[in-house]
Design a protein around this motif. Structure first.
Motif, PDB file in Angstrom:
ATOM      1  N   GLU A 133      61.428 -11.318  11.463  1.00  0.00           N
ATOM      2  CA  GLU A 133      62.042 -12.366  10.788  1.00  0.00           C
ATOM      3  C   GLU A 133      61.911 -12.108   9.153  1.00  0.00           C
ATOM      4  O   GLU A 133      62.333 -13.092   8.605  1.00  0.00           O
ATOM      5  N   HIS A 163      67.089  -6.659   7.063  1.00  0.00           N
ATOM      6  CA  HIS A 163      67.633  -5.823   8.204  1.00  0.00           C
ATOM      7  C   HIS A 163      67.749  -6.830   9.379  1.00  0.00           C
ATOM      8  O   HIS A 163      67.863  -7.832   9.310  1.00  0.00           O
ATOM      9  N   GLN A 164      68.158  -6.065  10.745  1.00  0.00           N
ATOM     10  CA  GLN A 164      68.520  -6.806  11.840  1.00  0.00           C
ATOM     11  C   GLN A 164      67.231  -7.237  12.682  1.00  0.00           C
ATOM     12  O   GLN A 164      67.621  -7.820  13.709  1.00  0.00           O
ATOM     13  N   GLY A 165      66.030  -6.798  12.371  1.00  0.00           N
ATOM     14  CA  GLY A 165      65.042  -7.322  13.094  1.00  0.00           C
ATOM     15  C   GLY A 165      64.168  -6.247  14.029  1.00  0.00           C
ATOM     16  O   GLY A 165      63.120  -6.749  14.449  1.00  0.00           O
ATOM     17  N   THR A 166      64.933  -5.276  14.447  1.00  0.00           N
ATOM     18  CA  THR A 166      64.454  -4.385  15.482  1.00  0.00           C
ATOM     19  C   THR A 166      63.600  -3.337  14.831  1.00  0.00           C
ATOM     20  O   THR A 166      63.499  -3.341  13.586  1.00  0.00           O
ATOM     21  N   ALA A 169      65.610  -0.890  12.848  1.00  0.00           N
ATOM     22  CA  ALA A 169      66.266  -1.656  11.587  1.00  0.00           C
ATOM     23  C   ALA A 169      65.207  -1.705  10.398  1.00  0.00           C
ATOM     24  O   ALA A 169      65.446  -1.239   9.224  1.00  0.00           O
ATOM     25  N   GLN A 170      63.960  -2.145  10.665  1.00  0.00           N
ATOM     26  CA  GLN A 170      62.837  -2.220   9.786  1.00  0.00           C
ATOM     27  C   GLN A 170      62.657  -0.808   9.177  1.00  0.00           C
ATOM     28  O   GLN A 170      62.495  -1.014   7.945  1.00  0.00           O
TER      29      GLN A 170
END
Length: 240
Positions: A133, A163-166, A169-170
């Motif tokens: 988050e 980023h998207q959180g996965t 993505a991180q």
């Protein structure tokens, strides 16, 4: 009969449980993405010594760390680094700088015998993490030294990337942060390298030499001494 079957059923359940653990999906491994930069083909350009690159101690591990809202860090259960994070950082920065400076003459510290850098980049990364988050964050300080070891530039930087959180993505967001850092470094290195190249190509001019030959060199006039003119005596002497 039921008493005999019960241990057998328990044994089968244990075996099935072990089989389920063995069939569990492996933990994904991640590497930083260097962005596939276009590397120079000719061995030319500014000579850069990259490093030492110091990475904070808490990053010296295989665990993919996740930062929480309260500032604490925990190891991700669904991902980890594939090898050394410090080595990945070195390679991403090296390739990015080579591409942006259009030079093959980049070497990771420690320097190699016979290599004299035009610019040395000292880099210290104090933070490089993210969370499901929270955005990816890179905090660092870089210093630039010229070929004489003098400090020519220094800067503290803080970069963020959403980023998207996965986990994937991180890691991609952290890769983008390193590429942004390499862009800043190349912008700072280029004018210093150009200035040093100009200084080498145009050494200090010597004072102009006289165009006159030594035999024709101007010498101060000697003072003229007036010559005494003979005095004529027209008086005749008569003797008797």
């Amino acid at each position: 009969m039921n008493r005999v079957r019960l241990p057998i059923l328990l044994l089968l359940a244990g075996v099935l449980g072990l089989g389920g653990c063995a069939a569990r999906a492996p933990i994904p491994l991640y590497q930083l993405d260097n962005g596939s930069p276009e590397l120079p083909k000719k061995n030319q350009g500014v000579a850069v010594l990259l490093g030492p690159v110091h990475v904070a101690d808490y990053l010296q591990r295989e665990a993919l760390l996740q930062r929480r809202a309260d500032g604490s860090l925990v190891a991700a259960r669904d991902g980890r680094w594939a090898g050394s994070l410090s080595a990945d950082i070195d390679q991403v920065l090296l390739r990015q700088l080579a591409s942006r400076l259009d030079s093959q003459r980049l070497v990771l510290a420690p320097t190699q015998p016979g290599f004299t850098p035009d610019i040395q980049v000292l880099l210290s990364i104090s933070r490089f993490d993210s969370g499901p988050e929270l955005p990816a964050v890179l905090e660092a300080q870089w210093r630039l030294l010229d070929r004489n070891g003098r400090l020519r530039d220094s800067r503290l930087v803080r970069l963020e990337q959403p980023h998207q959180g996965t986990p994937a993505a991180q890691v991609e967001a952290q890769s983008v942060l390193l590429r942004r850092l390499a862009e800043q470094l190349s912008i700072a290195v280029q004018p210093l390298a150009t200035a040093q190249a100009s200084a080498v190509a145009s050494p200090a001019s010597e004072p102009p030499k006289s165009s006159q030959s030594p035999s024709r060199a101007h010498t101060p006039d000697k003072p003229r001494i007036p010559m005494a003119s003979p005095v004529r005596n027209d008086v005749e002497v008569f003797r008797f």
